[in-house]
Design an enzyme around this catalytic site. Structure first.
Site, short mmCIF file in Angstrom:
data_model
loop_
_atom_site.label_atom_id
_atom_site.label_comp_id
_atom_site.label_asym_id
_atom_site.label_seq_id
_atom_site.Cartn_x
_atom_site.Cartn_y
_atom_site.Cartn_z
N GLY A 159 35.83 -79.79 107.07
CA GLY A 159 35.46 -80.36 104.86
C GLY A 159 34.68 -78.42 105.09
O GLY A 159 34.55 -78.70 103.94
N GLN A 216 31.48 -87.21 100.75
CA GLN A 216 30.96 -88.92 100.38
C GLN A 216 31.96 -89.37 99.44
O GLN A 216 31.72 -91.43 100.32
CB GLN A 216 29.19 -88.80 99.96
CG GLN A 216 28.68 -87.94 100.96
CD GLN A 216 28.80 -88.17 101.78
OE1 GLN A 216 28.64 -89.64 101.94
NE2 GLN A 216 28.25 -87.41 103.58
N HIS A 252 35.92 -87.16 109.13
CA HIS A 252 35.10 -88.12 109.82
C HIS A 252 34.16 -88.82 108.63
O HIS A 252 33.26 -89.45 109.21
CB HIS A 252 34.75 -86.98 110.98
CG HIS A 252 33.01 -85.63 110.11
ND1 HIS A 252 32.22 -86.43 110.13
CD2 HIS A 252 33.74 -85.33 109.81
CE1 HIS A 252 31.52 -85.03 109.68
NE2 HIS A 252 31.69 -84.42 109.03
N CYS A 311 9.21 -82.79 107.51
CA CYS A 311 8.61 -82.91 108.75
C CYS A 311 9.94 -83.54 110.23
O CYS A 311 9.62 -83.27 111.67
CB CYS A 311 7.82 -84.78 109.40
SG CYS A 311 6.85 -84.37 107.88
#
Length: 463
Positions: free
Chosen positions: A69, A177, A196, A320
């Site tokens: 993609g 998506q 995928h 984080c």
């Protein structure tokens, strides 16, 4: 072990597995050859192209298969810009595009082109009017995703495509998506996808370029895939990708309704079960299987490890979890919390029991991480006393420590007191204003300190 990261890569669909094994026996030869084995391979490739084109909503001769993609996005952006270089060098895209689009834009800018970025609201949605206003006469290409990969918000692609058509600008839609759930509406010019993401094998992307769109492939080319994706086609993987896309589309309506109900349950229950949580993304105009929330006073990487130990695989856009300690560009553009960010994207077949078990383990996982970091408890009321000013030195501390220290300081001062946080963590510039927004406190702004002291963020306690 429930896998809740389908937005990154969906499990291989059973139809894809069967098609892949069958095509390994029949599709190994060169489809460009005229002998028997080559003709069989060509029939498989042509059938896969027709199947994928029907799902996308284009002609078979408008669609080519690419190695990924990301490759499809890079090829589409570069080829469309090159094809319209006489019209101008301006590329327009939203601030919440996939990183593949951002990287293509960086390459275009480095080569002398110009780039315009259209912002979004706090749900991650781009305004159709703002997108249309960015289409100047020298715009060569516009790019807009169909739905966001981090928070699930659907974009106004149909309206943007109409605006682009009126302006004479081609629109490239990154539909990676959303293709599993249905075709993309509107008069788009180029479209990309990735197998995928819908349960096909990795290593297969698709690029559709509608007739009439000026396009000039960039780089060495050959006679395969209309000269837009050079190299020998991986026919077994392509066949499996097309077969799985057709299969998930047949199941899409029922599965979308079922997963939307499970996601709605997560959206409602997480803030009830875990204090100081912000659910982000559009609550209505969104992908049916994806929900994202951010937990205050939590180290994202530690939380993901805790959930993994509890048996749940989830993703995060938290700063984080990054070695660079920079926040997700999507969350940054939205102006929402990035610390303790969790993205849950449910694959097909997820059960209500899977979701209930996740909701059962999440509170303890978050509480454990907060305890490790010394996160504050919320006071019932502000202490009495005269308002003043408090300075918090969080220099050298990394996310989420500056926000934790801010929350501790605010909890201990009267209403009206200002708390100034000194921090050299660049993530603080995003998370401190977002913390104020979620907690009802007043963010007064940022001022630069000496280079070695980073910046000072000033907050006034209001509640």
């Amino acid at each position: 072990m429930p896998y809740f990261d389908a937005a990154s890569s969906a499990p291989l669909h059973p139809v894809a597995r069967d098609a892949l094994f069958a095509a390994l026996d029949e599709g190994w030869a060169d489809p460009a050859r005229l002998y028997r084995e080559g003709r069989r391979a060509r029939l498989l490739l042509d059938a896969a192209r027709e199947t994928a084109a029907e799902a996308v909503g284009c002609r078979p001769d408008e669609l080519v298969f690419t190695p990924s993609g990301t490759h499809a996005v890079h090829t589409g952006v570069a080829g469309a810009l090159a094809g319209r270089r006489r019209a101008g060098t301006r590329l327009v895209h939203s601030a919440v595009e996939h990183s593949s689009v951002l990287h293509a834009a960086e390459a275009h800018e480095a080569a002398g082109g110009t780039v315009a970025v259209v912002g979004c609201d706090r749900t991650g949605r781009v305004g159709a009017g703002e997108f249309a206003d960015a289409l100047t006469p020298d715009t060569a290409l516009a790019v807009l995703q169909s739905a966001n990969h981090e928070v699930g918000t659907e974009q106004p692609v149909a309206e943007a495509a109409e605006a682009c058509r009126a302006a004479g600008v081609p629109l490239l839609v990154d539909a990676a998506q959303s293709l599993a759930w249905g075709p993309v509406a509107g008069p788009w010019s180029l479209l990309t996808g990735s197998a995928h993401k819908w349960g096909g094998p990795a290593g297969v992307g698709l690029l559709a370029v509608r007739k009439g769109t000026r396009f000039a492939y960039q780089g060495p080319a050959d006679a395969r895939e209309s000269g837009r994706a050079p190299g020998f086609e991986n026919i077994p993987a392509v066949v499996a990708a097309a077969a799985s896309l057709r299969a998930v589309r047949a199941e899409a309506a029922a599965e979308a309704a079922r997963l939307r109900g499970l996601v709605d349950r997560i959206r409602v229950r997480v803030p009830e079960l875990v204090p100081d949580v912000a659910v982000v993304g559009d609550p209505v105009r969104r992908l049916p299987h994806l929900v994202t929330f951010s937990c205050l006073y939590v180290d994202g990487e530690t939380l993901l490890h805790a959930l993994d130990r509890a048996g749940f695989s989830v993703a995060s856009g938290s700063s984080c979890t990054s070695s660079t300690l920079t926040p997700s560009h999507v969350l940054k553009a939205m102006g929402v919390l990035s610390e303790g960010n969790v993205r849950v994207s449910l694959p097909a077949g997820t059960t209500e029991g899977d979701v209930d078990r996740f909701l059962a383990v999440l509170p303890d996982a978050v509480a454990g991480v907060r305890e490790q970091l010394g996160a504050p408890a919320r006071p019932a009321r502000a202490p009495e006393g005269a308002a003043g000013e408090v300075v918090v030195d969080a220099l050298g501390a990394r996310c989420p420590v500056p926000v934790i220290e801010l929350a501790k300081a605010v909890a201990g001062v009267p209403v009206g007191t200002t708390v100034t946080v000194l921090s050299d963590d660049e993530v603080a510039a995003l998370d401190i204003p977002a913390w104020c927004w979620t907690q009802g406190q007043e963010y007064l702004g940022e001022r630069a300190e000496r280079p070695e002291r980073g910046a000072a963020y000033v907050v006034r306690r209001r509640v």
